[in-house]
Scaffold this active site. Structure first.
Site, PDB file in Angstrom:
ATOM      1  CG  ASN A 122       1.457   0.896  -0.808  1.00 60.54           C
ATOM      2  OD1 ASN A 122       0.415   1.549  -0.974  1.00 60.54           O
ATOM      3  ND2 ASN A 122       1.522  -0.406  -1.120  1.00 60.54           N
ATOM      4  CG  PHE A 126      -7.223   3.300  -4.514  1.00 56.18           C
ATOM      5  CD1 PHE A 126      -6.206   2.357  -4.607  1.00 56.18           C
ATOM      6  CD2 PHE A 126      -8.533   2.848  -4.311  1.00 56.18           C
ATOM      7  CE1 PHE A 126      -6.479   1.000  -4.489  1.00 56.18           C
ATOM      8  CE2 PHE A 126      -8.817   1.494  -4.199  1.00 56.18           C
ATOM      9  CZ  PHE A 126      -7.785   0.569  -4.276  1.00 56.18           C
ATOM     10  CB  SER A 186      -6.210  -1.570  -1.930  1.00 54.23           C
ATOM     11  OG  SER A 186      -5.561  -0.561  -1.162  1.00 54.23           O
ATOM     12  CG  ASN A 188      -3.149   1.289   1.861  1.00 53.74           C
ATOM     13  OD1 ASN A 188      -2.901   1.094   3.046  1.00 53.74           O
ATOM     14  ND2 ASN A 188      -2.361   0.869   0.884  1.00 53.74           N
ATOM     15  CB  THR A 189      -9.822   2.169   0.016  1.00 58.91           C
ATOM     16  OG1 THR A 189      -8.922   2.817  -0.882  1.00 58.91           O
ATOM     17  CG2 THR A 189     -11.200   2.807  -0.119  1.00 58.91           C
ATOM     18  CE  LYS A 220      -3.072  -6.794  -6.960  1.00 59.40           C
ATOM     19  NZ  LYS A 220      -2.219  -5.737  -7.526  1.00 59.40           N
ATOM     20  CG  ASN A 248      -3.458  -5.668  -3.479  1.00 60.43           C
ATOM     21  OD1 ASN A 248      -2.461  -4.996  -3.233  1.00 60.43           O
ATOM     22  ND2 ASN A 248      -4.513  -5.172  -4.087  1.00 60.43           N
TER      23      ASN A 248
HETATM   24  C1  LIG Z   1       3.506   1.590  -3.748  1.00 62.88           C
HETATM   25  C2  LIG Z   1       2.551   0.523  -4.190  1.00 62.88           C
HETATM   26  C3  LIG Z   1       1.326   0.879  -4.722  1.00 62.88           C
HETATM   27  C4  LIG Z   1       0.425  -0.111  -5.130  1.00 62.88           C
HETATM   28  N1  LIG Z   1      -0.765   0.267  -5.662  1.00 62.88           N
HETATM   29  C5  LIG Z   1      -1.628  -0.683  -6.077  1.00 62.88           C
HETATM   30  C6  LIG Z   1      -2.853  -0.311  -6.672  1.00 62.88           C
HETATM   31  O1  LIG Z   1      -3.161   0.865  -6.848  1.00 62.88           O
HETATM   32  N2  LIG Z   1      -3.709  -1.307  -7.034  1.00 62.88           N
HETATM   33  C7  LIG Z   1      -3.408  -2.628  -6.883  1.00 62.88           C
HETATM   34  O2  LIG Z   1      -4.212  -3.486  -7.242  1.00 62.88           O
HETATM   35  N3  LIG Z   1      -2.232  -3.014  -6.349  1.00 62.88           N
HETATM   36  C8  LIG Z   1      -1.346  -2.073  -5.946  1.00 62.88           C
HETATM   37  N4  LIG Z   1      -0.151  -2.460  -5.407  1.00 62.88           N
HETATM   38  C9  LIG Z   1       0.128  -3.902  -5.223  1.00 62.88           C
HETATM   39  C10 LIG Z   1       0.980  -4.461  -6.341  1.00 62.88           C
HETATM   40  O3  LIG Z   1       0.327  -4.378  -7.591  1.00 62.88           O
HETATM   41  C11 LIG Z   1       1.324  -5.944  -6.065  1.00 62.88           C
HETATM   42  O4  LIG Z   1       0.143  -6.708  -6.116  1.00 62.88           O
HETATM   43  C12 LIG Z   1       1.965  -6.146  -4.706  1.00 62.88           C
HETATM   44  O5  LIG Z   1       2.912  -5.128  -4.454  1.00 62.88           O
HETATM   45  C13 LIG Z   1       2.658  -7.508  -4.594  1.00 62.88           C
HETATM   46  O6  LIG Z   1       3.642  -7.664  -5.576  1.00 62.88           O
HETATM   47  P1  LIG Z   1       5.219  -7.398  -5.303  1.00 62.88           P
HETATM   48  O7  LIG Z   1       5.604  -8.162  -4.078  1.00 62.88           O
HETATM   49  O8  LIG Z   1       5.883  -7.904  -6.540  1.00 62.88           O
HETATM   50  O9  LIG Z   1       5.371  -5.935  -5.106  1.00 62.88           O
HETATM   51  C14 LIG Z   1       0.770  -1.484  -4.991  1.00 62.88           C
HETATM   52  C15 LIG Z   1       2.022  -1.837  -4.476  1.00 62.88           C
HETATM   53  C16 LIG Z   1       2.921  -0.864  -4.083  1.00 62.88           C
HETATM   54  C17 LIG Z   1       4.272  -1.277  -3.518  1.00 62.88           C
END
Ligand SMILES: Cc1cc2nc3c(=O)[nH]c(=O)nc-3n(C[C@H](O)[C@H](O)[C@H](O)COP(=O)(O)O)c2cc1C
Length: 336
Positions: A122, A126, A186, A188-189, A220, A248
């Protein structure tokens, strides 16, 4: 595998035939509706398979969590379905990332499935309705939330903002948040992950602590930090945080899928599990409170992160591949 996961896998091709972000919005809308009525809430309990969400409460960071399993940040950035998450049986939810000012995020498409790896990429960037809107939603949901259901809020920086965005967002949400999570990881910023430098992070922590002196604050981190970088960071900021969220998404691509893996952004899902375990072991070894996030695709994986030293765990991508039964499976094995 529970019958719920088998049933979910049977309907999954239908969901996967549709654009991922559209399915995501539909899911949130359905969950928001379900959370508002008592038959809807009962249905949530059936699909998640959570028998008793209060079976094994734990005290972490001075807060009571009714169980150890939560929803990770970014799934419900704007708090659209808070009552629905509670009805599914989660012990906690982390809303956000929110920024002080609303922003649209990156252009679509910005979310991609990698089914062969049970992963996602992704680059949402934000997208969120802003801290004020989220604070209002939490405030409205609060009176109807069950005891021991913890609401955390993850705060970040606007694309065109600076470090002062962290205290600005925190000031708005702290009065309604049980904990705050500072997102410096993240991908993406632009420039955000450079804030993981120990001195920058220590400064952000001071600023946020200044506006939210009585709220537990977590940080995080990225799974792309080298072990020695993480060690330096933990040494510098460990004493001043209440906990860490590890981790993350990654900009690396430890996957088989070729085509969509080329998309820029953060990779999440099953390929992260090993890195998550290593990061948890390092931080828990130093006695720090840890929320494990990254790669949980089964109850067994959730149990492994708790055994490695995490106090709590968060689900996200695993639910896209295993369905809501993952919540029940994870609570069952982490409640012992
Ligand atoms: C589509 C998407 C959007 C996410 N947006 C955020 C976010 O806004 N802030 C954040 O701290 N983590 C964000 N994450 C990261 C998740 O909170 C998580 O830390 C990460 O996906 C790893 O966990 P997982 O393997 O169980 O998905 C996002 C993940 C995905 C897939």
């Amino acid at each position: 595998m529970s019958w719920r996961t088998t049933a979910y896998r049977a309907v999954r091709p239908l969901l996967f035939a549709t654009d991922p972000e559209s399915v995501h919005h539909l899911t949130l809308r359905a969950l928001a509706v379900a959370g508002r009525s008592s038959p809807g809430r009962a249905l949530c309990g059936v699909v998640s398979g959570v028998r008793d969400p209060d079976a094994a409460p734990v005290d972490v960071m001075g807060l009571r969590f009714r169980n150890r399993v939560g929803l990770g940040a970014g799934f419900d950035k704007d708090g659209a379905a808070i009552l629905g998450w509670a009805a599914l049986g989660f012990g906690f939810v982390e809303l956000g990332t929110v920024t002080p000012r609303p922003q649209p995020g990156n252009p679509r498409p910005r979310l991609f499935r990698l089914p062969a790896d049970e992963a996602l990429v992704n680059r949402m960037g934000f997208n969120n309705a802003g801290a004020e809107a989220l604070a209002r939603r939490i405030d409205a949901a609060r009176p109807r939330l069950p005891d021991g259901f913890v609401v955390g809020v993850n705060v970040g920086r606007n694309r065109d903002g600076d470090v002062d965005d962290y205290p600005a967002a925190a000031r708005i949400v702290a009065p309604v948040a049980d904990y705050l999570a500072i997102n410096v990881s993240s991908p993406n910023t632009p420039g955000l992950r450079q804030l993981q430098d120990p001195e920058s992070l220590a400064r952000i922590l001071d600023l946020v602590r200044g506006v939210a002196p009585n709220t537990p604050i977590l940080v995080k981190l990225s799974p792309d930090l080298a072990d020695d970088e993480r060690a330096a960071l933990l040494e510098r900021v460990g004493p001043s945080v209440d906990g860490l969220i590890l981790s993350n998404t990654t900009v690396t691509r430890p996957v088989r899928s070729r085509r969509l893996a080329q998309e820029s952004g953060g990779l999440s899902g099953r390929p992260l599990l090993g890195a998550t375990e290593r990061a948890i072991a390092q931080a828990a070894g130093q006695g720090l409170t840890v929320i494990g996030s990254g790669g949980i695709g089964s109850g067994a994986a959730a149990a492994r992160l708790i055994e490695t030293g995490a106090d709590l765990v968060q689900l996200w991508t695993g639910m896209i591949y295993a369905g809501p039964g993952l919540i029940g499976d994870s609570i069952a094995v982490t409640s012992a």
